[in-house]
Design an enzyme around this catalytic site. Structure first.
Site, PDB file in Angstrom:
ATOM      1  N   GLU A   1      44.261  52.077  19.504  1.00 48.25           N
ATOM      2  CA  GLU A   1      44.092  53.416  20.073  1.00 48.25           C
ATOM      3  C   GLU A   1      42.922  53.390  21.049  1.00 48.25           C
ATOM      4  OE1 GLU A   1      45.545  56.505  20.149  1.00 48.25           O
ATOM      5  OE2 GLU A   1      43.854  56.834  21.499  1.00 48.25           O
TER       6      GLU A   1
ATOM      7  N   GLU B   1      51.058  49.472  15.631  1.00 43.86           N
ATOM      8  CA  GLU B   1      51.378  50.761  16.252  1.00 43.86           C
ATOM      9  C   GLU B   1      50.488  50.936  17.480  1.00 43.86           C
ATOM     10  OE1 GLU B   1      50.210  54.414  14.369  1.00 43.86           O
ATOM     11  OE2 GLU B   1      51.404  55.602  15.771  1.00 43.86           O
TER      12      GLU B   1
ATOM     13  N   ASP C   1      52.075  58.782  26.052  1.00 46.20           N
ATOM     14  CA  ASP C   1      51.692  59.828  27.018  1.00 46.20           C
ATOM     15  C   ASP C   1      52.636  59.791  28.214  1.00 46.20           C
ATOM     16  OD1 ASP C   1      49.217  60.917  25.856  1.00 46.20           O
ATOM     17  OD2 ASP C   1      48.467  58.881  26.136  1.00 46.20           O
TER      18      ASP C   1
ATOM     19  N   ASP D   1      42.307  49.180  24.768  1.00 47.01           N
ATOM     20  CA  ASP D   1      43.527  49.275  25.566  1.00 47.01           C
ATOM     21  C   ASP D   1      44.458  48.178  25.050  1.00 47.01           C
ATOM     22  OD1 ASP D   1      45.544  48.966  27.444  1.00 47.01           O
ATOM     23  OD2 ASP D   1      44.223  49.275  29.149  1.00 47.01           O
TER      24      ASP D   1
ATOM     25  N   ASP E   1      59.750  62.469  23.261  1.00 50.49           N
ATOM     26  CA  ASP E   1      60.389  63.781  23.366  1.00 50.49           C
ATOM     27  C   ASP E   1      60.553  64.170  24.831  1.00 50.49           C
ATOM     28  OD1 ASP E   1      57.444  63.838  23.089  1.00 50.49           O
ATOM     29  OD2 ASP E   1      57.681  65.934  23.657  1.00 50.49           O
TER      30      ASP E   1
ATOM     31  N   LYS F   1      52.013  63.728  36.250  1.00 50.63           N
ATOM     32  CA  LYS F   1      51.752  63.854  37.691  1.00 50.63           C
ATOM     33  C   LYS F   1      51.914  62.540  38.431  1.00 50.63           C
ATOM     34  CE  LYS F   1      48.548  67.617  37.015  1.00 50.63           C
ATOM     35  NZ  LYS F   1      47.159  67.982  36.877  1.00 50.63           N
TER      36      LYS F   1
HETATM   37  C1  LIG Z   1      50.837  61.372  23.168  1.00 45.35           C
HETATM   38  S1  LIG Z   1      49.747  60.529  22.114  1.00 45.35           S
HETATM   39  C2  LIG Z   1      50.813  60.210  20.719  1.00 45.35           C
HETATM   40  C3  LIG Z   1      50.029  59.876  19.499  1.00 45.35           C
HETATM   41  C4  LIG Z   1      50.836  59.564  18.235  1.00 45.35           C
HETATM   42  N1  LIG Z   1      51.576  58.309  18.392  1.00 45.35           N
HETATM   43  C5  LIG Z   1      51.754  60.693  17.859  1.00 45.35           C
HETATM   44  O1  LIG Z   1      52.982  60.511  17.993  1.00 45.35           O
HETATM   45  O2  LIG Z   1      51.264  61.746  17.428  1.00 45.35           O
HETATM   46  C6  LIG Z   1      49.593  58.892  22.856  1.00 45.35           C
HETATM   47  C7  LIG Z   1      48.433  58.092  22.274  1.00 45.35           C
HETATM   48  O3  LIG Z   1      48.444  56.799  22.878  1.00 45.35           O
HETATM   49  C8  LIG Z   1      47.110  56.424  23.209  1.00 45.35           C
HETATM   50  N2  LIG Z   1      47.183  55.419  24.285  1.00 45.35           N
HETATM   51  C9  LIG Z   1      47.684  55.607  25.515  1.00 45.35           C
HETATM   52  N3  LIG Z   1      47.614  54.471  26.245  1.00 45.35           N
HETATM   53  C10 LIG Z   1      47.040  53.544  25.435  1.00 45.35           C
HETATM   54  C11 LIG Z   1      46.686  52.174  25.624  1.00 45.35           C
HETATM   55  N4  LIG Z   1      46.899  51.550  26.803  1.00 45.35           N
HETATM   56  N5  LIG Z   1      46.128  51.500  24.590  1.00 45.35           N
HETATM   57  C12 LIG Z   1      45.904  52.134  23.404  1.00 45.35           C
HETATM   58  N6  LIG Z   1      46.215  53.444  23.175  1.00 45.35           N
HETATM   59  C13 LIG Z   1      46.776  54.129  24.174  1.00 45.35           C
HETATM   60  C14 LIG Z   1      46.469  57.747  23.596  1.00 45.35           C
HETATM   61  O4  LIG Z   1      45.069  57.722  23.524  1.00 45.35           O
HETATM   62  C15 LIG Z   1      47.091  58.704  22.569  1.00 45.35           C
HETATM   63  O5  LIG Z   1      46.344  58.752  21.379  1.00 45.35           O
END
Ligand SMILES: C[S@@+](CC[C@H](N)C(=O)[O-])C[C@H]1O[C@@H](n2cnc3c(N)ncnc32)[C@H](O)[C@@H]1O
Length: 239
Positions: free
Chosen positions: A65, A40, A115, A92, A151, A119
């Site tokens: 994460e 995930e 995410d 990352d 979403d 912007k």
């Molecule tokens: C909008 S949140 C959604 C979290 C979860 N999947 C949910 O649906 O509740 C996006 C998550 O992806 C992580 N994330 C974004 N880019 C990432 C990357 N390049 N590597 C690892 N995690 C990442 C962010 O830190 C954040 O916790």
């Protein structure tokens, strides 16, 4: 305080090397992942990966994460719950996946509510690019799946555009031959629960990895620069 001159490329290289060292150190403490392996990406506070670990004790599961605090808390929760088949790595994913897994090692990858980075100046931080899709194409085994939920309608359109012409992924729907057959059993992520509670739509992709080899030249599909925010604001998913 006197500051030293450090060139930008040197600073970036050092920063990235620290990240690589952290992944190496983590990997040295982790038992080898035995197939089938599911990952995930963006596991945040770990609700989904923990639910998945309970659902599939026979699978090896990894959450990646990049927020250190959430990764550590999720790991602790997994240990406290005695779920030895799942781990969470602070990294990352663009660095972690190439280091941790040989090509074709993964049965399934979930990217759940990435995410949107609304912007223009943040657009380049979005996960979904042609390069990222080719990285996933390399790591997911033929017959495996890439599962995406969002979403954010323009992000869904963007993902649709990026994936619909790729030979490496074939869109499926639950119930189709070759689609995941366990969709209804999956736990809901933190954000998904909030979206559903608010009665908002979710776009879902169940992409089956075909036999087509990944390409080294993924091309450059331009990112849409701005995603319009929906009228309804949603609470911070990290809470
Ligand atoms: C909008 S949140 C959604 C979290 C979860 N999947 C949910 O649906 O509740 C996006 C998550 O992806 C992580 N994330 C974004 N880019 C990432 C990357 N390049 N590597 C690892 N995690 C990442 C962010 O830190 C954040 O916790």
């Amino acid at each position: 305080m006197d500051l030293q001159e450090v060139s930008f490329p040197e600073a970036i290289a050092r920063y990235r090397n620290n990240e690589l060292d952290e992944i190496r150190a983590w990997a040295s403490t982790a038992a080898p992942f035995t197939p089938p392996i599911q990952v995930e990406i963006g596991s945040n506070r770990g609700r989904f990966i923990q639910g998945l670990a309970q659902l599939y004790p026979e699978r090896s599961l990894l959450g990646v994460e990049w927020q250190r605090k959430w990764a550590r808390l999720s790991e602790q929760d997994l240990r406290d719950a005695g779920l030895d088949n799942a781990r969470v790595l602070h990294a990352d994913v663009n660095l972690a996946l190439p280091m941790l897994f040989p090509d074709g090692a993964l049965e399934r990858v979930y990217v759940l509510f990435p995410d949107p980075w609304w912007k223009r100046r943040h657009a380049k931080r979005r996960l979904f690019t042609p390069e990222f899709l080719q990285l996933l194409a390399a790591k997911i085994a033929p017959g495996g799946h890439l599962v995406i939920k969002t979403d954010v309608e323009p992000y869904a359109e963007h993902i649709e555009q990026l994936t619909s012409t790729l030979a490496q992924f074939q869109a499926t729907s639950p119930g189709d031959p070759g689609a995941p057959d366990d969709v209804e059993a999956w736990p809901r992520t933190t954000r998904e629960r909030k979206i559903i509670r608010k009665g908002l739509p979710v776009w879902r992709f169940f992409l089956r990895r075909t036999e087509a080899p990944p390409t080294d030249n993924p091309g450059d599909a331009p990112l849409p620069e701005v995603f319009d925010k929906p009228d309804v604001t949603i609470d911070n998913p990290r809470q």
